[in-house]
Enzyme design. Structure first.
Site, PDB file in Angstrom:
ATOM      1  N   CYS A 153       0.870  -1.282   0.121  1.00  9.69           N
ATOM      2  CA  CYS A 153      -0.026   0.125  -0.029  1.00  9.69           C
ATOM      3  C   CYS A 153       1.040   1.096   0.035  1.00  9.69           C
ATOM      4  O   CYS A 153       1.382   1.662  -0.997  1.00  9.69           O
ATOM      5  CB  CYS A 153      -1.001  -0.120   1.212  1.00  9.69           C
ATOM      6  SG  CYS A 153      -2.395   1.062   0.907  1.00  9.69           S
ATOM      7  N   HIS A 194      -3.589  -5.638   1.127  1.00  9.36           N
ATOM      8  CA  HIS A 194      -2.896  -5.934   2.425  1.00  9.36           C
ATOM      9  C   HIS A 194      -2.597  -7.369   2.581  1.00  9.36           C
ATOM     10  O   HIS A 194      -3.824  -7.820   3.386  1.00  9.36           O
ATOM     11  CB  HIS A 194      -3.414  -5.132   3.762  1.00  9.36           C
ATOM     12  CG  HIS A 194      -3.272  -3.475   3.311  1.00  9.36           C
ATOM     13  ND1 HIS A 194      -2.022  -3.119   4.186  1.00  9.36           N
ATOM     14  CD2 HIS A 194      -3.971  -2.624   2.869  1.00  9.36           C
ATOM     15  CE1 HIS A 194      -2.393  -1.575   4.145  1.00  9.36           C
ATOM     16  NE2 HIS A 194      -3.234  -1.326   3.221  1.00  9.36           N
ATOM     17  N   GLU A 242      -0.992  -8.778   5.008  1.00  7.81           N
ATOM     18  CA  GLU A 242      -0.790  -8.673   6.305  1.00  7.81           C
ATOM     19  C   GLU A 242      -2.053  -8.904   7.322  1.00  7.81           C
ATOM     20  O   GLU A 242      -2.336  -9.175   8.329  1.00  7.81           O
ATOM     21  CB  GLU A 242       0.260  -7.987   7.108  1.00  7.81           C
ATOM     22  CG  GLU A 242      -0.265  -6.526   7.184  1.00  7.81           C
ATOM     23  CD  GLU A 242      -0.530  -5.523   5.762  1.00  7.81           C
ATOM     24  OE1 GLU A 242      -0.957  -4.369   5.944  1.00  7.81           O
ATOM     25  OE2 GLU A 242      -0.337  -6.076   4.869  1.00  7.81           O
TER      26      GLU A 242
END
Length: 260
Positions: free
Chosen positions: A86, A203, A205
């Site tokens: 990002c 994302h 994660e």
């Protein structure tokens, strides 16, 4: 296999990445401050999501000038793994480690939702174990994820097979209705020619544990860990040479106002 997570003023996904690498994958992790001039012997460097330096001027523009980015560039040039997520992707673009630029989303609104990604490259350190054409569901959260470049440069990007992920429908089809930020050619992530630097807007994660309801993102970080296991260690980093110092008398003379 040590992961360094860079912390810029305004980063807000740094602890998320650290948690996945340290506690989910059970690998060594550390934080790297934006003013650090070395990478503390890290094998993987992650530029996390957030709003580095408040995204003043342009998203990632000020962060790209941070002292730590000189060390990141040397690490990438030596073949070290670098992942930008990002805002981290935006920093990689501004730093010249990846081509292209980001514009405001086509909707001119902040987009926060799950998207579908199609894996375009399955031969990268970050896509090891995935297959070309495989679909992944990941969240996005950004206002400037509209990847753009000139038609000629986009053609060159495609010809060099540097597109790693594209936004698609849940069926894996290119569909503007599922390209929520309006990115050129539905590009969600790209790599550099050697494949050791990857930037993507979604994302991974944030979807790396069952408790979150989705573990598709874990595959990307786990692939990086597996790639590091099987590759030879990099040579010791060659730090930038210190600037030459003038003799004291010369330096003092140079500091005097003109005409004195």
């Amino acid at each position: 296999m040590k992961c360094g997570v860079v912390v810029f003023p305004g980063s807000n996904c740094d602890h998320d990445v650290y948690h996945v690498w340290k506690h989910v994958l059970q690998q060594e992790a550390t934080f790297l401050w934006h003013q650090d001039e070395t990478l503390k012997d890290c094998d993987l460097v992650v530029l996390p999501g957030g709003f580095a330096y408040g995204d003043y001027l342009r998203a990632g523009a000020l962060a790209a000038l941070s002292p730590v980015m000189a060390a990141v560039k040397r690490h990438a040039a030596a073949g070290g793994l670098v992942l930008g997520i990002c805002n981290g992707f935006q920093v990689l673009l501004e730093a010249g480690l990846l081509p292209g630029a980001m514009r405001r989303n086509a909707s001119l609104r902040f987009e926060c939702r799950d998207v579908w990604l199609r894996v375009e490259r399955d031969d990268l350190p970050f896509t090891r174990g995935l297959r070309a054409g495989q679909l992944l569901r990941m969240p996005i959260a950004h206002a400037e994820g509209n990847y753009e470049d000139s038609p000629e440069r986009l053609d060159a990007l495609e010809a060099a097979r540097l597109v790693a992920f594209r936004y698609t429908s849940p069926a894996g089809e290119l569909d503007p209705a599922w390209n929520f930020n309006g990115a050129a050619r539905a590009i969600a992530g790209i790599c550099n020619p050697p494949g050791n630097v990857l930037g993507l807007m979604p994302h991974p994660e944030r979807c790396a544990e069952e408790v979150l309801g989705n573990i598709d993102g874990l595959a990307i970080l786990a692939a990086a860990a597996e790639s590091l296991r099987s590759r030879p260690p990099l040579p010791p980093p060659r730090e930038a040479a210190a600037p030459a110092r003038l003799p004291a008398t010369t330096a003092a003379a140079a500091a005097l106002p003109a005409g004195r």
